[in-house]
Design a protein around this motif. Structure first.
Motif, PDB file in Angstrom:
ATOM      1  N   LEU A  29       0.830  -1.203   0.000  1.00 50.03           N
ATOM      2  CA  LEU A  29       0.000   0.000   0.000  1.00 50.03           C
ATOM      3  C   LEU A  29       0.866   1.255   0.000  1.00 50.03           C
ATOM      4  CD1 LEU A  29      -2.957   0.872   0.062  1.00 50.03           C
ATOM      5  CD2 LEU A  29      -2.816   0.831   2.552  1.00 50.03           C
ATOM      6  N   VAL A  30       1.851   1.296   0.884  1.00 49.84           N
ATOM      7  CA  VAL A  30       2.744   2.466   0.963  1.00 49.84           C
ATOM      8  C   VAL A  30       3.530   2.613  -0.338  1.00 49.84           C
ATOM      9  CG1 VAL A  30       4.750   3.403   2.175  1.00 49.84           C
ATOM     10  CG2 VAL A  30       2.859   2.433   3.478  1.00 49.84           C
ATOM     11  N   GLN A  36       0.528  10.790   0.479  1.00 50.05           N
ATOM     12  CA  GLN A  36       0.962  10.861   1.867  1.00 50.05           C
ATOM     13  C   GLN A  36       0.197   9.806   2.653  1.00 50.05           C
ATOM     14  OE1 GLN A  36       0.308  14.823   3.305  1.00 50.05           O
ATOM     15  NE2 GLN A  36       2.303  15.503   2.612  1.00 50.05           N
ATOM     16  N   TRP A  37       0.924   8.886   3.228  1.00 52.65           N
ATOM     17  CA  TRP A  37       0.305   7.831   4.022  1.00 52.65           C
ATOM     18  C   TRP A  37       0.500   8.150   5.493  1.00 52.65           C
ATOM     19  CZ3 TRP A  37      -2.996   4.675   1.940  1.00 52.65           C
ATOM     20  CH2 TRP A  37      -2.910   4.431   0.569  1.00 52.65           C
ATOM     21  N   THR A  38      -0.584   8.547   6.115  1.00 44.01           N
ATOM     22  CA  THR A  38      -0.561   8.821   7.545  1.00 44.01           C
ATOM     23  C   THR A  38      -1.083   7.593   8.275  1.00 44.01           C
ATOM     24  OG1 THR A  38      -2.801   9.703   7.544  1.00 44.01           O
ATOM     25  CG2 THR A  38      -0.984  11.283   7.181  1.00 44.01           C
ATOM     26  N   VAL A  39      -0.863   7.551   9.559  1.00 50.82           N
ATOM     27  CA  VAL A  39      -1.369   6.424  10.348  1.00 50.82           C
ATOM     28  C   VAL A  39      -2.890   6.295  10.193  1.00 50.82           C
ATOM     29  CG1 VAL A  39      -1.620   5.495  12.680  1.00 50.82           C
ATOM     30  CG2 VAL A  39       0.595   6.400  11.931  1.00 50.82           C
ATOM     31  N   PRO A  40      -3.655   7.374  10.328  1.00 53.05           N
ATOM     32  CA  PRO A  40      -5.109   7.230  10.162  1.00 53.05           C
ATOM     33  C   PRO A  40      -5.516   6.694   8.781  1.00 53.05           C
ATOM     34  CG  PRO A  40      -4.617   9.300  11.253  1.00 53.05           C
ATOM     35  CD  PRO A  40      -3.298   8.724  10.798  1.00 53.05           C
ATOM     36  N   LYS A  41      -4.832   7.121   7.723  1.00 51.93           N
ATOM     37  CA  LYS A  41      -5.149   6.597   6.380  1.00 51.93           C
ATOM     38  C   LYS A  41      -4.843   5.105   6.297  1.00 51.93           C
ATOM     39  CE  LYS A  41      -4.732  10.583   3.356  1.00 51.93           C
ATOM     40  NZ  LYS A  41      -4.031  11.141   2.200  1.00 51.93           N
ATOM     41  N   LEU A  42      -3.722   4.694   6.864  1.00 49.44           N
ATOM     42  CA  LEU A  42      -3.380   3.270   6.842  1.00 49.44           C
ATOM     43  C   LEU A  42      -4.360   2.461   7.677  1.00 49.44           C
ATOM     44  CD1 LEU A  42       0.509   3.465   6.969  1.00 49.44           C
ATOM     45  CD2 LEU A  42      -0.905   2.694   5.055  1.00 49.44           C
ATOM     46  N   PHE A  68       9.400   6.814   8.549  1.00 48.96           N
ATOM     47  CA  PHE A  68       8.239   7.368   9.243  1.00 48.96           C
ATOM     48  C   PHE A  68       8.680   8.601   9.995  1.00 48.96           C
ATOM     49  CE2 PHE A  68       5.396   7.354  13.039  1.00 48.96           C
ATOM     50  CZ  PHE A  68       4.199   7.564  12.373  1.00 48.96           C
ATOM     51  N   ASP A  69       8.080   9.735   9.634  1.00 51.61           N
ATOM     52  CA  ASP A  69       8.385  10.955  10.364  1.00 51.61           C
ATOM     53  C   ASP A  69       7.170  11.879  10.325  1.00 51.61           C
ATOM     54  OD1 ASP A  69       9.791  10.897   7.573  1.00 51.61           O
ATOM     55  OD2 ASP A  69       9.286  13.002   7.881  1.00 51.61           O
ATOM     56  N   GLU A  70       6.952  12.524  11.434  1.00 53.71           N
ATOM     57  CA  GLU A  70       5.836  13.450  11.583  1.00 53.71           C
ATOM     58  C   GLU A  70       4.523  12.851  11.093  1.00 53.71           C
ATOM     59  OE1 GLU A  70       6.565  17.505  10.716  1.00 53.71           O
ATOM     60  OE2 GLU A  70       8.728  17.293  10.976  1.00 53.71           O
ATOM     61  N   ASP A  71       4.257  11.630  11.513  1.00 53.56           N
ATOM     62  CA  ASP A  71       3.012  10.909  11.223  1.00 53.56           C
ATOM     63  C   ASP A  71       2.828  10.589   9.745  1.00 53.56           C
ATOM     64  OD1 ASP A  71       0.851   9.624  12.523  1.00 53.56           O
ATOM     65  OD2 ASP A  71      -0.510  11.127  11.704  1.00 53.56           O
ATOM     66  N   GLU A  72       3.909  10.544   8.976  1.00 48.94           N
ATOM     67  CA  GLU A  72       3.820  10.214   7.559  1.00 48.94           C
ATOM     68  C   GLU A  72       4.761   9.052   7.242  1.00 48.94           C
ATOM     69  OE1 GLU A  72       3.792  13.512   4.796  1.00 48.94           O
ATOM     70  OE2 GLU A  72       4.927  12.283   3.396  1.00 48.94           O
ATOM     71  N   VAL A  73       4.214   8.073   6.556  1.00 48.18           N
ATOM     72  CA  VAL A  73       4.984   6.894   6.156  1.00 48.18           C
ATOM     73  C   VAL A  73       5.303   7.025   4.677  1.00 48.18           C
ATOM     74  CG1 VAL A  73       5.022   4.385   6.043  1.00 48.18           C
ATOM     75  CG2 VAL A  73       3.683   5.517   7.812  1.00 48.18           C
ATOM     76  N   ARG A  74       6.558   6.768   4.332  1.00 46.14           N
ATOM     77  CA  ARG A  74       6.993   6.813   2.937  1.00 46.14           C
ATOM     78  C   ARG A  74       7.721   5.523   2.594  1.00 46.14           C
ATOM     79  NH1 ARG A  74       8.704  11.951   4.625  1.00 46.14           N
ATOM     80  NH2 ARG A  74       7.463  13.627   3.738  1.00 46.14           N
ATOM     81  N   TYR A  75       7.500   5.067   1.389  1.00 38.66           N
ATOM     82  CA  TYR A  75       8.244   3.917   0.880  1.00 38.66           C
ATOM     83  C   TYR A  75       9.651   4.390   0.555  1.00 38.66           C
ATOM     84  CZ  TYR A  75       9.663   0.096  -2.202  1.00 38.66           C
ATOM     85  OH  TYR A  75      10.338  -0.953  -2.778  1.00 38.66           O
TER      86      TYR A  75
END
Length: 125
Positions: A29-30, A36-42, A68-75
């Protein structure tokens, strides 16, 4: 098709670095977009509780798949080789979901058996 779609290198990679089907789902998914993949979106896309999603993010980070930084996950694959392997696994997973999940579970079963064996009392002969 079974696990025949996997090269031995891919099988080793999946068994060693993909800890669960939810981890693979989160990874793919990421990886799927630069969104922008945030925890709530995931949480909403994976249908898992936030605590589980945060644990998956930690696994992705520790295996060199994501940052993962500032609530954003990046591949952010650790290397071109990792990126290539993930792309190959994604392609197979899109066509052979059962084969990939069986491979992941076989690795988990092996790890569970090794853990259990570590505590087994053995008689000396």
């Amino acid at each position: 098709m079974g696990t025949m779609a996997f090269t031995p290198e891919m099988r080793r990679f999946v068994i060693a670095r993909i800890h669960s089907v939810p981890m693979l789902e989160a990874l793919l998914l990421v990886r799927s977009s630069s969104e922008q993949w945030t925890v709530p979106k995931l949480v909403s896309r994976l249908y898992l509780p936030e605590t589980r999603v945060r644990a998956l993010i930690d696994e992705l980070r520790s295996e060199g798949f994501a940052s993962f930084d500032e609530d954003e996950v990046r591949y952010t694959p650790a290397s071109d080789e990792v990126d290539d392997m993930v792309a190959r696994i994604a392609a197979i997973y899109s066509r052979h979901v059962v084969a990939v999940t069986e491979l992941i579970h076989s690795g988990l079963e092996r790890q569970a058996q090794e853990f259990a064996d570590a505590f087994r009392l053995r008689r000396d002969k």
